[in-house]
Design an enzyme around this catalytic site. Structure first.
Site, mmCIF file in Angstrom:
data_model
loop_
_atom_site.group_PDB
_atom_site.id
_atom_site.type_symbol
_atom_site.label_atom_id
_atom_site.label_comp_id
_atom_site.label_asym_id
_atom_site.label_seq_id
_atom_site.Cartn_x
_atom_site.Cartn_y
_atom_site.Cartn_z
ATOM 1 N N THR A 127 0.833 -1.207 0.000
ATOM 2 C CA THR A 127 0.000 0.000 0.000
ATOM 3 C C THR A 127 0.857 1.242 0.000
ATOM 4 O OG1 THR A 127 -1.703 -1.056 1.325
ATOM 5 C CG2 THR A 127 -1.705 1.316 1.352
ATOM 6 N N ARG B 291 -12.033 -10.205 -1.318
ATOM 7 C CA ARG B 291 -11.684 -9.550 -0.044
ATOM 8 C C ARG B 291 -11.382 -8.067 -0.266
ATOM 9 N NH1 ARG B 291 -6.982 -6.534 1.870
ATOM 10 N NH2 ARG B 291 -6.905 -6.773 4.114
ATOM 11 N N VAL B 292 -11.929 -7.237 0.582
ATOM 12 C CA VAL B 292 -11.625 -5.804 0.529
ATOM 13 C C VAL B 292 -11.027 -5.421 1.876
ATOM 14 C CG1 VAL B 292 -12.627 -3.487 0.372
ATOM 15 C CG2 VAL B 292 -13.466 -5.311 -1.121
ATOM 16 N N GLY B 293 -9.953 -4.653 1.842
ATOM 17 C CA GLY B 293 -9.307 -4.225 3.082
ATOM 18 C C GLY B 293 -9.726 -2.829 3.477
ATOM 19 N N ASP B 294 -8.861 -2.170 4.199
ATOM 20 C CA ASP B 294 -9.146 -0.819 4.692
ATOM 21 C C ASP B 294 -8.897 0.252 3.639
ATOM 22 O OD1 ASP B 294 -6.376 -1.541 4.846
ATOM 23 O OD2 ASP B 294 -6.025 0.335 5.916
ATOM 24 N N THR C 163 -1.645 1.808 6.822
ATOM 25 C CA THR C 163 -1.092 0.711 6.038
ATOM 26 C C THR C 163 -0.966 -0.493 6.960
ATOM 27 O OG1 THR C 163 0.745 -0.033 4.639
ATOM 28 C CG2 THR C 163 1.299 1.445 6.449
ATOM 29 N N GLY C 164 -0.911 -1.663 6.363
ATOM 30 C CA GLY C 164 -0.796 -2.882 7.167
ATOM 31 C C GLY C 164 -2.063 -3.700 7.095
ATOM 32 N N GLY D 10 -5.333 -4.721 6.927
ATOM 33 C CA GLY D 10 -6.525 -3.896 6.789
ATOM 34 C C GLY D 10 -7.660 -4.258 7.720
HETATM 35 N N1 ASP Z 1 -3.912 -2.143 4.104
HETATM 36 C C1 ASP Z 1 -3.806 -3.012 2.968
HETATM 37 C C2 ASP Z 1 -4.922 -4.015 2.981
HETATM 38 O O1 ASP Z 1 -5.272 -4.503 4.022
HETATM 39 C C3 ASP Z 1 -2.526 -3.731 2.877
HETATM 40 C C4 ASP Z 1 -1.266 -3.018 3.236
HETATM 41 O O2 ASP Z 1 -1.253 -1.910 3.695
HETATM 42 O O3 ASP Z 1 -0.224 -3.590 3.022
HETATM 43 O O4 ASP Z 1 -5.390 -4.369 1.926
#
Ligand code: ASP
Length: 338
Positions: free
Chosen positions: A198, A226-229, A249-250, A252
């Site tokens: 991200t 799948r949908v993240g943040d 980031t990270g 989600g």
């Molecule tokens: N936040 C992103 C997600 O969960 C992934 C990421 O930041 O690496 O899709």
């Protein structure tokens, strides 16, 4: 027992009080205060991205144009972890999520978008040309094509192909923390088990306008759909001109659980600095996850409406990039789990 008359009187007094309270004021965009531009973005990919943003914001351009142009650099980078070069879902298909928000609460996003090079620009079109804030999957792609975005070939980059073939040997969904940090990648820019990807960017322009963007290929080898943040306003990104902006980031799922970016902006509204607010949000995630916190990475960046910046991560290894001139500065973030 209060009489009906007394109740009506006190309700009217309460409403009058509310109109005069700060709560009434926060819903309205504050007049921007002119100052020096600032850009902050996640990870070391932010170095090139901030340079792209600075070309816009440095000479006096609009923060919204800057955050779009900035992350487009990362979406285009060969061998980078964002955009069509990113790792696929568990069915071998790259699906992209992005969102964007300006200083007037205008916002737009796309999720599960396939074969489009610049999801951030599609997110901006959703914001500017539709009555909606989020389009997903096929509908998002149809909209992108109708807006003139070319459909790219459905194929994996050479590195993603290798990573996917490797992953198929076990098919185990086990995200690797800090994989966005290019130093953490075991076999070069996109080789190895990259699991999340991200870039988020926040910018304040010389006229005091705040904007933010966030774009990702999501967690590698995620379930299809799948949908993240990252495309979710309030989780991966939030901008409030009266207060500031934040982005994530990270992992989600754990950002969504606390509506991370919105939480940080609200904490700043209550007087926390951007740094304190990011830390408090991370502490909340740590408390929720308990012993499992050590298996994930989550990090936040934030900026106040006056240009003060902050960042905080759950674990060591998160870095972020700040620009107050045309030379971006890469910094290691403070973190919670020592
Ligand atoms: N936040 C992103 C997600 O969960 C992934 C990421 O930041 O690496 O899709």
């Amino acid at each position: 027992m209060p009489t009906r008359r007394k109740f009506l009187q006190s309700s009217a007094a309460g409403l009058a009080g509310l109109a005069a309270s700060p709560l009434a004021a926060v819903a309205l965009p504050a007049a921007p205060v002119a100052g020096k531009p600032v850009v902050i973005s996640t990870w070391d990919a932010g170095v090139n991205a901030n340079k792209g943003a600075w070309k816009v914001i440095g000479p006096g351009g609009y923060a919204l144009d800057a955050v779009e142009a900035g992350v487009m650099v990362t979406e285009s980078e060969q061998g980078c972890c964002v955009g069509l070069g990113g790792n696929p879902d568990r069915d071998g298909i790259v699906t992209l999520d992005a969102c964007i928000m300006d200083e007037k609460f205008n916002c737009g996003g796309v999720a599960g978008l396939e074969r489009i090079k610049h999801p951030i620009s599609v997110a901006r079109r959703v914001m500017e040309r539709t009555p909606h804030v989020l389009l997903v999957g096929e509908g998002a792609q149809q909209f992108a094509v109708s807006q003139g975005f070319p459909l790219e070939p459905q194929q994996l980059s050479a590195d993603a192909k290798k990573a996917y073939a490797e992953w198929l040997k076990t098919s185990k969904y086990q995200p690797v923390v800090n994989i966005e940090n290019s130093k953490s990648r075991p076999t070069g820019p996109v080789g190895g088990p990259q699991n999340h990807d991200t870039i988020a960017m926040l910018a304040l322009d010389a006229q005091g306008r705040l904007s933010g963007s966030c774009t990702t290929s999501g967690m590698a080898f995620k379930m299809r759909g799948r949908v993240g943040d990252s495309p979710l306003i309030g989780s991966g990104l939030f901008v409030d001109p009266a207060v500031g902006a934040a982005a994530a980031t990270g992992q989600g799922e754990d950002v969504v659980r606390i509506a991370g970016a919105h939480l940080i902006v609200e904490l700043m509204r209550q007087g926390r600095t951007p740094q304190q607010a990011c830390k408090e949000a991370i502490e909340r995630i740590a408390a929720i996850k308990g012993a499992k916190a050590k298996d994930i990475q989550v990090a936040f960046i934030a900026i106040s409406k006056t240009g003060q910046t902050g960042a905080y991560a759950l674990q060591k290894g998160f870095n972020f990039t700040v620009s107050t001139t045309d030379t971006p500065v890469l910094r290691d973030s403070e973190f919670l789990l020592k």
